[in-house]
Design a protein around this motif. Structure first.
Motif, PDB file in Angstrom:
ATOM      1  N   GLU A  93       0.832  -1.195   0.000  1.00  0.00           N
ATOM      2  CA  GLU A  93       0.000   0.000   0.000  1.00  0.00           C
ATOM      3  C   GLU A  93       0.871   1.250   0.000  1.00  0.00           C
ATOM      4  O   GLU A  93       2.012   1.232   0.458  1.00  0.00           O
ATOM      5  N   LYS A 145      -3.478  -1.651  -1.933  1.00  0.00           N
ATOM      6  CA  LYS A 145      -4.305  -0.491  -1.586  1.00  0.00           C
ATOM      7  C   LYS A 145      -3.536   0.812  -1.770  1.00  0.00           C
ATOM      8  O   LYS A 145      -2.391   0.925  -1.356  1.00  0.00           O
ATOM      9  N   TYR A 146      -4.231   1.763  -2.389  1.00  0.00           N
ATOM     10  CA  TYR A 146      -3.770   3.150  -2.473  1.00  0.00           C
ATOM     11  C   TYR A 146      -2.398   3.297  -3.132  1.00  0.00           C
ATOM     12  O   TYR A 146      -1.559   4.070  -2.686  1.00  0.00           O
ATOM     13  N   ASN A 147      -2.197   2.563  -4.205  1.00  0.00           N
ATOM     14  CA  ASN A 147      -0.939   2.626  -4.941  1.00  0.00           C
ATOM     15  C   ASN A 147      -1.104   3.455  -6.213  1.00  0.00           C
ATOM     16  O   ASN A 147      -2.196   3.569  -6.764  1.00  0.00           O
ATOM     17  N   SER A 148       0.003   3.991  -6.690  1.00  0.00           N
ATOM     18  CA  SER A 148       0.068   4.699  -7.955  1.00  0.00           C
ATOM     19  C   SER A 148       0.841   3.819  -8.938  1.00  0.00           C
ATOM     20  O   SER A 148       1.993   3.472  -8.691  1.00  0.00           O
ATOM     21  N   THR A 170      -8.377  -5.124  -3.820  1.00  0.00           N
ATOM     22  CA  THR A 170      -7.671  -4.142  -4.643  1.00  0.00           C
ATOM     23  C   THR A 170      -8.459  -2.851  -4.505  1.00  0.00           C
ATOM     24  O   THR A 170      -9.559  -2.729  -5.039  1.00  0.00           O
ATOM     25  N   ASN A 223      -6.536   2.243  -5.855  1.00  0.00           N
ATOM     26  CA  ASN A 223      -5.342   2.358  -6.683  1.00  0.00           C
ATOM     27  C   ASN A 223      -5.630   3.219  -7.913  1.00  0.00           C
ATOM     28  O   ASN A 223      -6.770   3.289  -8.372  1.00  0.00           O
ATOM     29  N   ASN A 280     -11.038   2.043  -7.505  1.00  0.00           N
ATOM     30  CA  ASN A 280      -9.838   2.180  -8.326  1.00  0.00           C
ATOM     31  C   ASN A 280     -10.125   3.092  -9.512  1.00  0.00           C
ATOM     32  O   ASN A 280     -11.267   3.245  -9.935  1.00  0.00           O
TER      33      ASN A 280
END
Length: 139
Positions: free
Chosen positions: A23, A56-59, A78, A81, A106
């Motif tokens: 994350e 979670k909460y990825n770029s 998921t 993101n 997402n």
């Protein structure tokens, strides 16, 4: 020689019962174009062990192939993101055997056609693509 010239970057994968939790990370120039199973975030054949896994909460941006792939894995999360400027389908549920995964909140922007090496549908890629209807997609 650069990764951009060859569309070749790193990849991460959990497989066969491993635990994967990521994350608040940045994935830049990841994935290996035209290579099976080489995606920035990949839940691979983990069956029900997916309940211990999340992204979670990825770029995820400027990826050479996909953002998140779920293959023969159940119960993953998921969430939150962002995928931007991704070659091929971005958030991808692969074979139809995946169940009870939650894909929530997402965002996928800027899918780029993958002209060879994967699914024919990658030539007209989607932000969200599934072969399995037994999953939860929301927001």
């Amino acid at each position: 020689e650069t990764s951009e010239e060859y569309s070749w970057g790193g990849h991460t994968m959990v497989a066969f019962g491993g635990v994967y939790r990521i994350e608040n990370a940045e994935f830049f120039r990841m994935g290996q174009q035209g290579e099976l199973s080489r995606y920035p975030i990949h839940f691979h054949v983990s069956q029900h062990y997916g309940k211990h896994c999340y992204a979670k909460y990825n770029s995820i941006h400027h990826s050479f192939q996909r953002a998140v792939a779920i293959h023969s894995t159940d119960y993953t999360l998921t969430k939150g993101n962002v995928g931007f400027d991704i070659v091929g389908h971005m958030f991808f549920v692969e074979t139809g055997m995946e169940r009870f995964n939650v894909l929530e909140g997402n965002l996928g922007v800027g899918a780029i056609p993958l002209l060879s090496g994967m699914l024919e549908s990658d030539q007209e890629p989607a932000g969200f693509w599934t072969a399995a209807m037994n999953n939860v997609w929301r927001d």
